[in-house]
Motif scaffolding. Structure first.
Motif, PDB file in Angstrom:
ATOM      1  N   GLU A 107       0.834  -1.207   0.000  1.00 19.23           N
ATOM      2  CA  GLU A 107       0.000   0.000   0.000  1.00 19.23           C
ATOM      3  C   GLU A 107       0.866   1.253   0.000  1.00 19.23           C
ATOM      4  O   GLU A 107       0.584   2.231  -0.705  1.00 19.23           O
ATOM      5  N   GLU A 109       3.903   1.475  -1.194  1.00 15.18           N
ATOM      6  CA  GLU A 109       4.544   1.559  -2.500  1.00 15.18           C
ATOM      7  C   GLU A 109       3.605   2.189  -3.521  1.00 15.18           C
ATOM      8  O   GLU A 109       4.016   3.032  -4.330  1.00 15.18           O
ATOM      9  N   ARG A 110       2.338   1.806  -3.479  1.00 14.88           N
ATOM     10  CA  ARG A 110       1.360   2.397  -4.403  1.00 14.88           C
ATOM     11  C   ARG A 110       1.168   3.880  -4.113  1.00 14.88           C
ATOM     12  O   ARG A 110       1.055   4.704  -5.029  1.00 14.88           O
ATOM     13  N   ALA A 113       4.072   5.845  -5.467  1.00 10.74           N
ATOM     14  CA  ALA A 113       3.980   5.930  -6.928  1.00 10.74           C
ATOM     15  C   ALA A 113       2.946   6.972  -7.347  1.00 10.74           C
ATOM     16  O   ALA A 113       3.175   7.755  -8.285  1.00 10.74           O
ATOM     17  N   ASP A 114       1.806   7.019  -6.632  1.00  3.72           N
ATOM     18  CA  ASP A 114       0.792   8.035  -6.934  1.00  3.72           C
ATOM     19  C   ASP A 114       1.340   9.438  -6.697  1.00  3.72           C
ATOM     20  O   ASP A 114       1.079  10.372  -7.474  1.00  3.72           O
TER      21      ASP A 114
END
Length: 669
Positions: A107, A109-110, A113-114
């Motif tokens: 979570e 990592e996402r 990235a966002d």
């Protein structure tokens, strides 16, 4: 069969939640095996790899079989908690958890990235928010408290540091530097050799007007790099130092637009939008580029209450040439709060910045700062990296730098005029505010604010603000009694409010009850780092008349005259009158009429605690003087008054019994 949701956490201590409830999954080897599987979701971990991690270089012959037992233990723990045990899959090469597992690291990592995608699209605020949400998922170092280092955990720590760097850059560009100093200070303490974090801390300090501290941060890093690695600082840290020394914010090379200090000139705003190399050249060639410090302390979280008359007076003085406002008052009366509030309200008008120094004249355990040290800080803040060693030369340099500027200088907690005089700027458009316990009446050109305890309505507002709720309005009688027992002293009211805020369910009647008993009232006026007794003790530091102060407390009268003091000290009235004047100058007592003084209720309680061992004899002399004066008025002889310890005498002389009788000047015995 329906299974409960299982969630795993590795960003901090290993965590397993089934249906939102924590689950114990076995001993150290079972937890280490699960951690290794979670560090690479979707990737198979071989049995040999598990053996190496669990037993190291000397595994038992049964290690492969024990791995199967460890995995079985994990699955059984999940099944008994209501989760699907097949979340730990058996594959040809060993074991794995599926890539779709609910894992805090995935979570995070996402989210990172966002944030990076939003930053690339120029949506900086959105990017910073996404980064902050992702970083909030770390509950501590990855797999903390596991008792062993699991290969692969460092990857997530590196991601955390990289994301923190990017988030800090975004927030600095958004002007949130005031919120970042504490975080970056902790980060530098955790990773002292990491130059990127140190450079960012320097930038945040600089943008908060704390230039001297920014330079101290650089020097500490340079010393550490030299001692630990034998290296000089790298390019980024050297560039940060140059930016602070020359006051060229563009040299920080933020990937986003640099944030400049409030009051920046049009030239600086133009520089913010040019390329770094072009800006370097532009700022170096600009002779008019000058620092603009902004060093005032942050406003109190609970907000400022009262003192409207004093604020209006200070605001009126601000329009004069070189106004000096000297605020004096006893400990805990709110001198610093008033000065900071007034300075913050006036700050916009002082376009060349604001300087601040706590001179430590009222700080327990710290010696007052000398003028040389304060001048060094001020000169560095104004862009002078070399500071003369001699006080007179440094003061002259300070006057030169301030001669044509519009600066606000706040000198907090001064001990006296000698400490303040070298710190005065020369510019006629400058303003100086000084706080001290003693009136600085020999400070040329100063207007004086003699601060006293708050009026009841102001103290009630302060109590309500400190409580942070409506309890004061709901029980006005208890609230009024609390502020009366506090004597309207802001520090005491704040302490009671802080105690109440820590326990929102506690009624005001309990807070009031803790103050009713005079003997223990000062004990109740202590909380966290605040204490009325400690504040009072600083006022007696190096006070030659402390014995008289203690004797006045033992007497416990409402007012005192030189005659009373003479009887207490067993000296002549002229000497006693001088001692009373000195105590009044120290704001330990108040002059309420010619030749008559009084003491704040809380100070009287503190003075009573300091009564010297020979107080009984002094009280005996004073009581005899009272009676002699009364008898003289009635033209009656006076029998000798027995003193404590005399044969057949009284156990203790209690002057408090005579409170109803005015205190005339006692006759000498």
């Amino acid at each position: 069969m329906s299974f409960a949701t299982v969630e795993f956490g590795i960003l901090g201590p290993l965590e397993v939640l089934v249906g939102g409830e924590p689950v114990h999954v076995g001993g150290p080897r079972a937890r280490a095996a699960l951690a290794l599987l979670l560090l690479g979701p979707g990737r198979a971990v071989s049995v040999e790899r598990l053996v190496d991690v669990l037993w190291g270089q000397d595994p038992p012959s049964s290690a492969r079989g024990q791995v199967a037992i460890v995995v079985s233990t994990l699955r059984r723990s999940l099944r008994e908690a209501g989760a699907d045990p097949s979340v730990i899959e058996t594959v040809a090469a060993g074991y794995r958890v599926p890539p779709a597992v609910r894992l805090d690291a995935l979570e995070a990592e996402r989210g990172i990235a966002d944030g990076r995608a939003a930053a690339a699209a120029g949506r900086q605020a959105e990017a910073a928010s996404a980064m902050r949400r992702a970083l909030a998922l770390w509950r501590g170092p990855t797999l903390a408290t596991l008792g062993r280092t699991v290969p692969g955990s460092a990857v997530w720590e590196e991601l955390r540091l990289a994301a923190t760097d990017e988030c800090v850059e975004l927030e600095l560009a958004l002007g949130r530097h005031g919120e970042l100093v504490a975080e970056l200070t902790a980060l530098v303490a955790e990773h002292p050799l990491r130059e990127r974090s140190r450079a960012q801390l320097m930038r945040a300090l600089y943008l908060n007007g704390r230039r001297a501290e920014a330079l101290e941060t650089y020097q500490a890093g340079r010393d550490l790099l030299g001692a630990e690695l034998g290296l000089e600082p790298g390019p980024e840290l050297r560039r940060a130092q140059r930016a602070v020394l020359t006051d060229e914010p563009v040299l920080f090379r933020s990937p986003a637009r640099p944030v400049l200090l409030q009051g920046s000139s049009p030239h600086e705003h133009a520089a913010a939008s040019c390329s770094p190399d072009a800006c370097d050249a532009a700022d170096q060639d600009d002779p008019g580029f000058v620092p603009r410090p902004a060093e005032l302390p942050a406003a109190a979280a609970a907000g400022f209450v009262g003192r409207a008359v004093e604020l209006r007076y200070i605001h009126k003085l601000a329009g004069e040439d070189l106004p000096i406002v000297a605020i004096n008052g006893p400990g805990g009366v709110g001198k610093s709060s008033l000065a900071v509030e007034a300075a913050r309200r006036l700050a916009e008008g002082f376009t060349d910045g604001q300087l601040y120094a706590d001179l430590h004249g009222a700080t327990p355990g710290l010696a007052p700062l000398g003028p040389a040290e304060v001048l060094g800080r001020f000169l560095r803040s104004l862009g002078s990296p070399d500071v003369p060693a001699e006080v007179d030369e440094a003061a002259a340099r300070f006057r030169s730098l301030t001669a044509h500027r519009r600066l606000l200088v706040l000198l907090d907690n001064a001990t006296g005029v000698a400490q303040v005089r070298p710190l005065l700027p020369a510019g006629p458009r400058c303003m100086v505010m000084v706080t001290s316990r003693r009136p600085l009446t020999t400070l040329d050109g100063a207007a004086h604010v003699h601060l006293k305890a708050m009026a009841e309505d102001e103290a009630l507002s302060l109590l309500e603000s400190a409580l942070g709720d409506s309890r004061a309005a709901a029980d006005p009688e208890a609230a009024r009694e609390i502020v009366r027992l506090c004597g309207g002293l802001p520090l005491a009211v704040r302490i009671v409010g802080a105690r109440g805020a820590a326990r929102p369910s506690r009624p005001l009647t309990e807070l009031r009850a803790a103050l009713v008993e005079a003997r223990t009232r000062l004990d109740s006026l202590e909380y966290a780092d605040l204490a009325v007794r400690t504040s009072f003790s600083v006022g007696l530091r190096d006070e030659p008349d402390a014995p008289l102060f203690g004797l006045l407390g033992a007497l416990d009268a409402r007012t005192y005259t030189p005659g009373v003091a003479a009887a207490l000290l067993d000296c002549d009235e002229a000497e006693a009158a001088a001692a009373l004047r000195r105590l009044a100058d120290a704001r330990l007592i108040d002059r309420v009429a010619p030749h008559r003084y009084a003491m704040h209720d809380l100070l009287r309680l503190y003075a009573r605690e300091l009564a010297p061992s020979d107080a009984r004899a002094a009280l005996g002399r004073t009581a005899h003087g009272y009676l002699a004066t009364v008898a003289e008025g009635r033209q009656q002889p006076v029998d000798p008054l027995p003193v404590a310890g005399a044969a057949g005498g009284v156990d203790e002389v209690r002057p408090a019994r005579h409170r109803a009788v005015p205190a005339p000047r006692p006759a000498r015995t």
